[in-house]
Design an enzyme around this catalytic site. Structure first.
Site, PDB file in Angstrom:
ATOM      1  N   HIS A 110      40.185 -50.384  -0.218  1.00 26.21           N
ATOM      2  CA  HIS A 110      40.733 -49.631  -1.428  1.00 26.21           C
ATOM      3  C   HIS A 110      39.502 -48.899  -2.286  1.00 26.21           C
ATOM      4  CE1 HIS A 110      42.581 -49.468  -5.347  1.00 26.21           C
ATOM      5  NE2 HIS A 110      41.364 -49.965  -5.762  1.00 26.21           N
ATOM      6  N   HIS A 146      39.277 -44.388  -4.030  1.00 32.05           N
ATOM      7  CA  HIS A 146      38.801 -43.997  -5.312  1.00 32.05           C
ATOM      8  C   HIS A 146      37.672 -42.766  -5.119  1.00 32.05           C
ATOM      9  CE1 HIS A 146      40.122 -46.472  -8.699  1.00 32.05           C
ATOM     10  NE2 HIS A 146      39.864 -47.628  -7.578  1.00 32.05           N
ATOM     11  N   GLU A 189      44.047 -45.620 -11.429  1.00 31.84           N
ATOM     12  CA  GLU A 189      44.658 -46.379 -10.492  1.00 31.84           C
ATOM     13  C   GLU A 189      46.092 -46.146  -9.936  1.00 31.84           C
ATOM     14  OE1 GLU A 189      43.431 -48.700  -8.573  1.00 31.84           O
ATOM     15  OE2 GLU A 189      41.649 -49.455  -9.362  1.00 31.84           O
ATOM     16  N   SER A 240      45.887 -46.091  -1.780  1.00 34.99           N
ATOM     17  CA  SER A 240      45.433 -47.032  -0.763  1.00 34.99           C
ATOM     18  C   SER A 240      46.683 -48.093  -0.366  1.00 34.99           C
ATOM     19  CB  SER A 240      44.090 -47.784  -1.150  1.00 34.99           C
ATOM     20  OG  SER A 240      44.672 -48.444  -2.557  1.00 34.99           O
TER      21      SER A 240
END
Length: 286
Positions: free
Chosen positions: A136, A141, A182, A201
């Site tokens: 993730h 990110h 996010e 993700s």
């Protein structure tokens, strides 16, 4: 003195990860030799599955930057990524044992150091994991940290987080992070696309966020975001949309102190709240 793990959200289970390995700033060396062949295979399969879903769903900047992660058939070494990342935007990734408290997290971001959990989920968690793991954090990110404007925004968020902590406003600022970094969407010439790591993700969330008719998609309004609660155990029912990373940077640049004071006087909104005057940016994209 040993650092302690932190628990976010509604979980009653302590975060996994060996916090005894962490320093006072919660960072630790990547325990690369501890990864098993099964760990590397899990990363490879996760990467392959998610990369196949990106066309038509992920934003152009993310797709362009993803190859900068480097190797995709095994877990990358952080130092390999940092050789490219630092040259691009003066950022670097650092290992952490798991979720870390707010002040260390904000401090790392303010200094252009992105914390990456260094363990990976088990095969039984292939489709869903409660807390962030290395896949993730890296896949979701890090690619956009190669984009100069987005990279500057994340650093500014860290600086703002330290100020929010002093003002007792971290909950309000955490909602901004949730609905942008996010779970943010961006409008491109060919439709809505995802830029948030929690979307990028997750195979199910990626399709739900961009293509489902169920959620509402609203223009980014900082006050609305800070009033809106979020769920950690289901797909989002509300997404906020930007037109560019420059818009995101500019809208989050002003001093939030007056905004915090105003939002505290208003009732919070449920994650699925629909207000009469709001109109969706776009119901469904290609």
């Amino acid at each position: 003195m040993a650092v302690e793990p932190v628990i976010y959200g509604a979980s009653e289970r302590p975060p996994r990860g060996d916090y005894a390995r962490a320093g006072a700033d919660y960072t630790c060396a990547q325990a690369y030799d501890s990864y098993t062949p099964a760990d590397h295979d899990t990363y490879r399969r996760l990467y392959e599955r998610q990369a196949a879903l990106l066309p038509g769903r992920a934003c152009d900047e993310f797709i362009a930057a993803l190859p900068s992660l480097g190797i995709k058939d095994r877990i990358p070494r952080f130092e390999e990524i940092n050789e490219r990342l630092y040259k691009a935007t003066r950022w670097e990734v650092v290992g952490v044992p798991g979720l870390i408290p707010e002040v260390p997290f904000f401090t790392l971001l303010a200094n252009r150091r992105f914390p990456v959990t260094d363990w990976i989920r088990t095969p039984a968690e292939f489709d869903y994991i409660v807390e962030p793991d290395i896949f993730h954090d890296l896949f979701g990110h890090v690619p956009l940290l190669f984009d100069p404007v987005f990279a500057d925004h994340v650093q500014a968020y860290g600086q703002g987080g330290l100020k929010a902590h002093g003002l007792g406003a971290c909950e309000l600022l955490s909602r901004l992070y949730w609905y942008t970094v996010e779970f943010g969407l961006i409008r491109q010439k060919d439709g809505l696309r995802a830029y948030g790591a929690g979307i990028l993700s997750s195979p199910g969330e990626l399709q739900h966020a961009v293509q489902s008719r169920e959620p509402q998609r609203l223009p980014l309004d900082i006050e609305r975001v800070m009033r809106t609660r979020y769920k950690i155990d289901s797909y989002q029912s509300t997404y906020f949309v930007i037109d560019s990373f420059r818009e995101l940077f500019d809208k989050t640049a002003p001093d939030f102190t007056p905004l915090y004071e105003r939002v505290r006087t208003l009732p919070p909104l449920a994650a699925d709240a629909r207000l009469d005057h709001e109109e969706d940016v776009q119901a469904v994209t290609a």
